[in-house]
Design a protein around this motif. Sequence first.
Motif, mmCIF file in Angstrom:
data_model
loop_
_atom_site.group_PDB
_atom_site.id
_atom_site.type_symbol
_atom_site.label_atom_id
_atom_site.label_comp_id
_atom_site.label_asym_id
_atom_site.label_seq_id
_atom_site.Cartn_x
_atom_site.Cartn_y
_atom_site.Cartn_z
ATOM 1 N N THR A 25 4.166 -8.705 18.110
ATOM 2 C CA THR A 25 3.829 -9.462 16.921
ATOM 3 C C THR A 25 3.811 -8.615 15.651
ATOM 4 N N GLU A 26 3.571 -7.305 15.770
ATOM 5 C CA GLU A 26 3.493 -6.491 14.559
ATOM 6 C C GLU A 26 3.751 -5.021 14.870
ATOM 7 N N THR A 27 4.566 -4.379 14.041
ATOM 8 C CA THR A 27 4.817 -2.948 14.141
ATOM 9 C C THR A 27 4.688 -2.336 12.751
ATOM 10 N N ASP A 28 3.828 -1.312 12.615
ATOM 11 C CA ASP A 28 3.547 -0.705 11.316
ATOM 12 C C ASP A 28 3.705 0.812 11.382
ATOM 13 N N ILE A 70 -1.970 -0.718 20.059
ATOM 14 C CA ILE A 70 -2.079 0.718 20.259
ATOM 15 C C ILE A 70 -1.767 1.428 18.949
ATOM 16 N N GLN A 71 -2.299 2.630 18.804
ATOM 17 C CA GLN A 71 -2.077 3.417 17.600
ATOM 18 C C GLN A 71 -1.909 4.878 17.992
ATOM 19 N N SER A 168 1.265 -8.173 -0.193
ATOM 20 C CA SER A 168 2.716 -8.346 -0.172
ATOM 21 C C SER A 168 3.468 -7.019 -0.132
ATOM 22 N N VAL A 169 2.786 -5.913 -0.452
ATOM 23 C CA VAL A 169 3.451 -4.610 -0.487
ATOM 24 C C VAL A 169 3.025 -3.713 0.680
ATOM 25 N N GLY A 170 2.185 -4.219 1.570
ATOM 26 C CA GLY A 170 1.761 -3.422 2.711
ATOM 27 C C GLY A 170 0.321 -3.696 3.083
ATOM 28 N N ILE A 171 -0.221 -2.846 3.921
ATOM 29 C CA ILE A 171 -1.586 -2.977 4.419
ATOM 30 C C ILE A 171 -2.384 -1.757 3.964
ATOM 31 N N PHE A 172 -3.530 -2.018 3.348
ATOM 32 C CA PHE A 172 -4.412 -0.955 2.883
ATOM 33 C C PHE A 172 -5.706 -0.998 3.693
ATOM 34 N N LEU A 209 3.178 0.350 6.034
ATOM 35 C CA LEU A 209 4.336 -0.461 5.701
ATOM 36 C C LEU A 209 4.679 -1.285 6.930
ATOM 37 N N ASN A 210 4.584 -2.611 6.811
ATOM 38 C CA ASN A 210 4.839 -3.495 7.945
ATOM 39 C C ASN A 210 6.340 -3.642 8.159
#
Length: 218
Positions: A25-28, A70-71, A168-172, A209-210
Amino acid sequence: MKKILVFTLLLFLASLLQAQNDFVTETDWGIRLGGNVSRVSFDPVQEQTYNIGFHGGLVFRHISQKNLGIQIELNYMQGGWNETLANPNDYSRQLNYVQLPFLSHFNIGRGKTRVFFNIGPYVSYLLSESEKMDLISEEEVKEYYGTDIDNHLEYGVSGAFGLARRSSVGIFQIEGRVSQSMINIFRSDSEPFSGSLNQIGEISLVYYLNLHQEKNKE
């Protein structure tokens, strides 16, 4: 402490298997920077104050479900300790590590703001060390002053808590983390310490950055 390490490692592996079985579902990808305080848990006890340092690194995060992922990180980390000596004597040692944490990631929230928890094992390697000595009295000189750290390779457990905000520009995100080593920096069978474990507390700012996000099929 070894039981704690085994538990956190199993928790990370369970998260990894879950990630492989479910649709991604998500890769960052991200970067993390921040400050930290460190000390060494000595046995017998050594009076000390916290050493101030900084850290920075790269982060890969893969979330396989709404609340589980996971991270993996690659960090530069400063540790060490400051000893409390009779004035005006002063002694401190800074330890510079490259660190590789493997963390299980849990988050809570449905909107743009989420609370998250990370826990898992890490390994690190000592890149360099430096001492600062300002000793007036020879009585304050200790036998390990001027000697190198015995164990350059280290492993332990990290736990973190924080808040993430999506845009909209990423995750903080802002994160607090504590790490406890499970291997002594000085040999436990030599004088003067039978125990010498690194302990580090961190405050980090992280930007992700997603690269990929898709709704769960459920």
